[in-house]
Design an enzyme around this catalytic site. Structure first.
Site, PDB file in Angstrom:
ATOM      1  N   SER A  16       0.836  -1.199   0.000  1.00  0.00           N
ATOM      2  CA  SER A  16       0.000   0.000   0.000  1.00  0.00           C
ATOM      3  C   SER A  16       0.871   1.249   0.000  1.00  0.00           C
ATOM      4  O   SER A  16       1.645   1.500   0.935  1.00  0.00           O
ATOM      5  CB  SER A  16      -0.907   0.016   1.224  1.00  0.00           C
ATOM      6  N   HIS A  40      -1.108  -1.235  -4.320  1.00  0.00           N
ATOM      7  CA  HIS A  40      -2.387  -0.857  -3.721  1.00  0.00           C
ATOM      8  C   HIS A  40      -2.419   0.657  -3.524  1.00  0.00           C
ATOM      9  O   HIS A  40      -1.546   1.232  -2.866  1.00  0.00           O
ATOM     10  CB  HIS A  40      -2.527  -1.595  -2.392  1.00  0.00           C
ATOM     11  N   ASP A  42      -4.618   3.723  -2.161  1.00  0.00           N
ATOM     12  CA  ASP A  42      -5.739   4.059  -1.282  1.00  0.00           C
ATOM     13  C   ASP A  42      -6.254   5.458  -1.598  1.00  0.00           C
ATOM     14  O   ASP A  42      -5.603   6.455  -1.293  1.00  0.00           O
ATOM     15  CB  ASP A  42      -5.290   3.985   0.179  1.00  0.00           C
ATOM     16  N   MET A  44      -8.850   8.229  -0.755  1.00  0.00           N
ATOM     17  CA  MET A  44      -9.725   8.635   0.358  1.00  0.00           C
ATOM     18  C   MET A  44     -10.168  10.069   0.122  1.00  0.00           C
ATOM     19  O   MET A  44      -9.368  10.927  -0.249  1.00  0.00           O
ATOM     20  CB  MET A  44      -8.970   8.560   1.681  1.00  0.00           C
ATOM     21  N   HIS A  73      -8.152   1.170  -4.328  1.00  0.00           N
ATOM     22  CA  HIS A  73      -9.106   0.947  -3.238  1.00  0.00           C
ATOM     23  C   HIS A  73      -9.776   2.277  -2.946  1.00  0.00           C
ATOM     24  O   HIS A  73      -9.173   3.157  -2.330  1.00  0.00           O
ATOM     25  CB  HIS A  73      -8.332   0.405  -2.017  1.00  0.00           C
ATOM     26  N   MET A  75     -11.986   4.557  -1.083  1.00  0.00           N
ATOM     27  CA  MET A  75     -12.715   4.833   0.160  1.00  0.00           C
ATOM     28  C   MET A  75     -13.371   6.188  -0.015  1.00  0.00           C
ATOM     29  O   MET A  75     -12.966   7.198   0.570  1.00  0.00           O
ATOM     30  CB  MET A  75     -11.745   4.802   1.346  1.00  0.00           C
ATOM     31  N   MET A 144     -11.804  -5.697   4.998  1.00  0.00           N
ATOM     32  CA  MET A 144     -10.966  -4.877   5.869  1.00  0.00           C
ATOM     33  C   MET A 144     -10.678  -5.662   7.153  1.00  0.00           C
ATOM     34  O   MET A 144     -11.573  -6.249   7.738  1.00  0.00           O
ATOM     35  CB  MET A 144     -11.660  -3.565   6.243  1.00  0.00           C
ATOM     36  N   GLY A 149      -9.500   3.793   6.741  1.00  0.00           N
ATOM     37  CA  GLY A 149      -9.231   5.221   6.912  1.00  0.00           C
ATOM     38  C   GLY A 149      -7.774   5.579   7.161  1.00  0.00           C
ATOM     39  O   GLY A 149      -7.327   6.612   6.702  1.00  0.00           O
ATOM     40  N   PHE A 150      -7.059   4.735   7.874  1.00  0.00           N
ATOM     41  CA  PHE A 150      -5.677   5.073   8.223  1.00  0.00           C
ATOM     42  C   PHE A 150      -4.801   3.825   8.187  1.00  0.00           C
ATOM     43  O   PHE A 150      -5.261   2.727   8.498  1.00  0.00           O
ATOM     44  CB  PHE A 150      -5.615   5.689   9.626  1.00  0.00           C
ATOM     45  N   GLY A 151      -3.533   4.027   7.831  1.00  0.00           N
ATOM     46  CA  GLY A 151      -2.558   2.949   7.907  1.00  0.00           C
ATOM     47  C   GLY A 151      -2.051   2.801   9.340  1.00  0.00           C
ATOM     48  O   GLY A 151      -2.344   3.639  10.203  1.00  0.00           O
ATOM     49  N   GLY A 152      -1.316   1.725   9.557  1.00  0.00           N
ATOM     50  CA  GLY A 152      -0.629   1.561  10.831  1.00  0.00           C
ATOM     51  C   GLY A 152      -1.510   1.149  12.002  1.00  0.00           C
ATOM     52  O   GLY A 152      -1.080   1.223  13.151  1.00  0.00           O
ATOM     53  N   ASP A 182      -6.926  -6.344   4.102  1.00  0.00           N
ATOM     54  CA  ASP A 182      -6.286  -5.027   4.125  1.00  0.00           C
ATOM     55  C   ASP A 182      -6.364  -4.459   5.537  1.00  0.00           C
ATOM     56  O   ASP A 182      -7.458  -4.228   6.055  1.00  0.00           O
ATOM     57  CB  ASP A 182      -7.016  -4.116   3.128  1.00  0.00           C
ATOM     58  N   GLY A 184      -3.190  -3.960   8.837  1.00  0.00           N
ATOM     59  CA  GLY A 184      -2.411  -4.653   9.855  1.00  0.00           C
ATOM     60  C   GLY A 184      -1.780  -5.958   9.395  1.00  0.00           C
ATOM     61  O   GLY A 184      -1.378  -6.783  10.228  1.00  0.00           O
ATOM     62  N   GLY A 204       0.929  -2.071   4.052  1.00  0.00           N
ATOM     63  CA  GLY A 204       1.528  -0.751   3.947  1.00  0.00           C
ATOM     64  C   GLY A 204       2.752  -0.648   4.832  1.00  0.00           C
ATOM     65  O   GLY A 204       3.900  -0.727   4.367  1.00  0.00           O
TER      66      GLY A 204
HETATM   67  C1  DX5 Z   1      -6.455   1.859   5.240  1.00  0.00           C
HETATM   68  C2  DX5 Z   1      -5.987   1.360   3.903  1.00  0.00           C
HETATM   69  C3  DX5 Z   1      -4.888   0.380   3.930  1.00  0.00           C
HETATM   70  C4  DX5 Z   1      -3.646   0.814   4.654  1.00  0.00           C
HETATM   71  C5  DX5 Z   1      -3.094  -0.392   5.340  1.00  0.00           C
HETATM   72  O1  DX5 Z   1      -7.786   2.216   5.208  1.00  0.00           O
HETATM   73  O2  DX5 Z   1      -7.045   0.757   3.174  1.00  0.00           O
HETATM   74  O3  DX5 Z   1      -4.568  -0.067   2.622  1.00  0.00           O
HETATM   75  O4  DX5 Z   1      -2.669   1.369   3.829  1.00  0.00           O
HETATM   76  O5  DX5 Z   1      -2.019  -0.001   6.092  1.00  0.00           O
HETATM   77  P1  DX5 Z   1      -1.243  -1.011   7.054  1.00  0.00           P
HETATM   78  O6  DX5 Z   1      -0.775  -2.151   6.226  1.00  0.00           O
HETATM   79  O7  DX5 Z   1      -0.163  -0.175   7.602  1.00  0.00           O
HETATM   80  O8  DX5 Z   1      -2.247  -1.462   8.104  1.00  0.00           O
HETATM   81 ZN    ZN Z   2      -6.490  -0.110   1.263  1.00  0.00          ZN
END
Ligand code: DX5
Ligand code: ZN
Length: 231
Positions: A16, A40, A42, A44, A73, A75, A144, A149-152, A182, A184, A204
């Site tokens: 990602s 990937h 994202d 948003m 993807h 969102m 999901m 909404g957010f990575g990490g 997608d 974690g 990601g």
């Molecule tokens: C969050 C995104 C993911 C995100 C995953 O809503 O859809 O694709 O980048 O990030 P990680 O792999 O860090 O959880």
């Molecule tokens: Zn995603």
């Protein structure tokens, strides 16, 4: 009597770009070339999710900058208005959220007609059961494993029940359906997702947060392959 089993598709690893340096996206793509299957992306819109990332102009530039298939993807609200534009820009797979779409089957048809694979995404609080009957219209089901909404964010193993349900349904109906997870996904979580029946894995932080992204992607693939072949 021998039991029919749908042939197992190859593992897909999709880093990602949300976890990459947004000023250096082409370099981020190059850094995983040969080690991954999809990139990937994202998208948003600050409405469907609170976060804001990128849109068509950047997808267009990415398409010109890399040969890695783009896995968009979305969102976003109102995918009926925007999603086919990503297909027309050459995205390989365009996934929109079930929660945002008034008519997912028609939109899937439109995406396929525009030359892309069609993907349906299911967010954390959405039951997959409501969508099983329309899966033949789709090439990809993205489940999901966090709240979108957010990575990490931390992986939520309880969401893998949805992957199991979808995999059982897809296999019994002989559907050719990618099941993508997608959120974690990392060295310590990918095996559980693979065992549950996922065959495409977005990562990601685990890839772009690593010193060597390509090496991190290869390690994830090895773990997913091992878990899938033992299943
Ligand atoms: C969050 C995104 C993911 C995100 C995953 O809503 O859809 O694709 O980048 O990030 P990680 O792999 O860090 O959880
Ligand atoms: Zn995603």
């Amino acid at each position: 009597m021998a039991q029919f089993r749908t042939a197992q598709a190859d593992t897909v690893i999709a880093p990602s770009l949300l976890a990459a340096d947004f000023a250096r996206l082409a370099e981020a793509a190059d850094s995983v070339e040969g080690a991954v299957d999809w990139l990937h992306v994202d998208v948003m819109d600050n409405h469907f999710v609170p976060n804001l990332t990128l849109g068509p102009p950047i997808v267009k530039s990415l398409k010109a900058a890399t040969d890695i298939p783009l896995d968009c993807h979305l969102m976003i609200e109102d995918p009926e208005r925007w999603a086919t534009g990503y297909a027309e820009l050459g995205a390989y797979n365009v996934t929109f959220h079930a929660e945002a779409s008034a008519d997912p089957v028609t939109l899937a048809k439109d995406l396929r007609a525009a030359g892309a694979k069609a993907g349906l995404a299911i967010d954390r609080d959405t039951p997959v059961e409501d969508y099983l009957e329309i899966l033949p219209a789709f090439d990809t089901l993205l489940i999901m494993t966090i709240k979108a909404g957010f990575g990490g964010q931390a992986f939520m193993p309880e969401l893998l029940d949805k992957v199991r349900t979808a995999r059982a349904h897809a296999d019994s109906g002989h559907l050719e359906l990618r099941i993508e997870v997608d959120g974690g996904i990392a060295d310590d979580t990918i095996a559980a997702a693979a065992e549950a029946g996922a065959d495409a894995f977005v990562a990601g932080t685990a890839i772009y947060g690593a010193a060597d992204p390509a090496d991190a992607a290869r390690r994830l693939r090895a773990r997913a392959d091992a878990a899938r072949s033992s299943g």
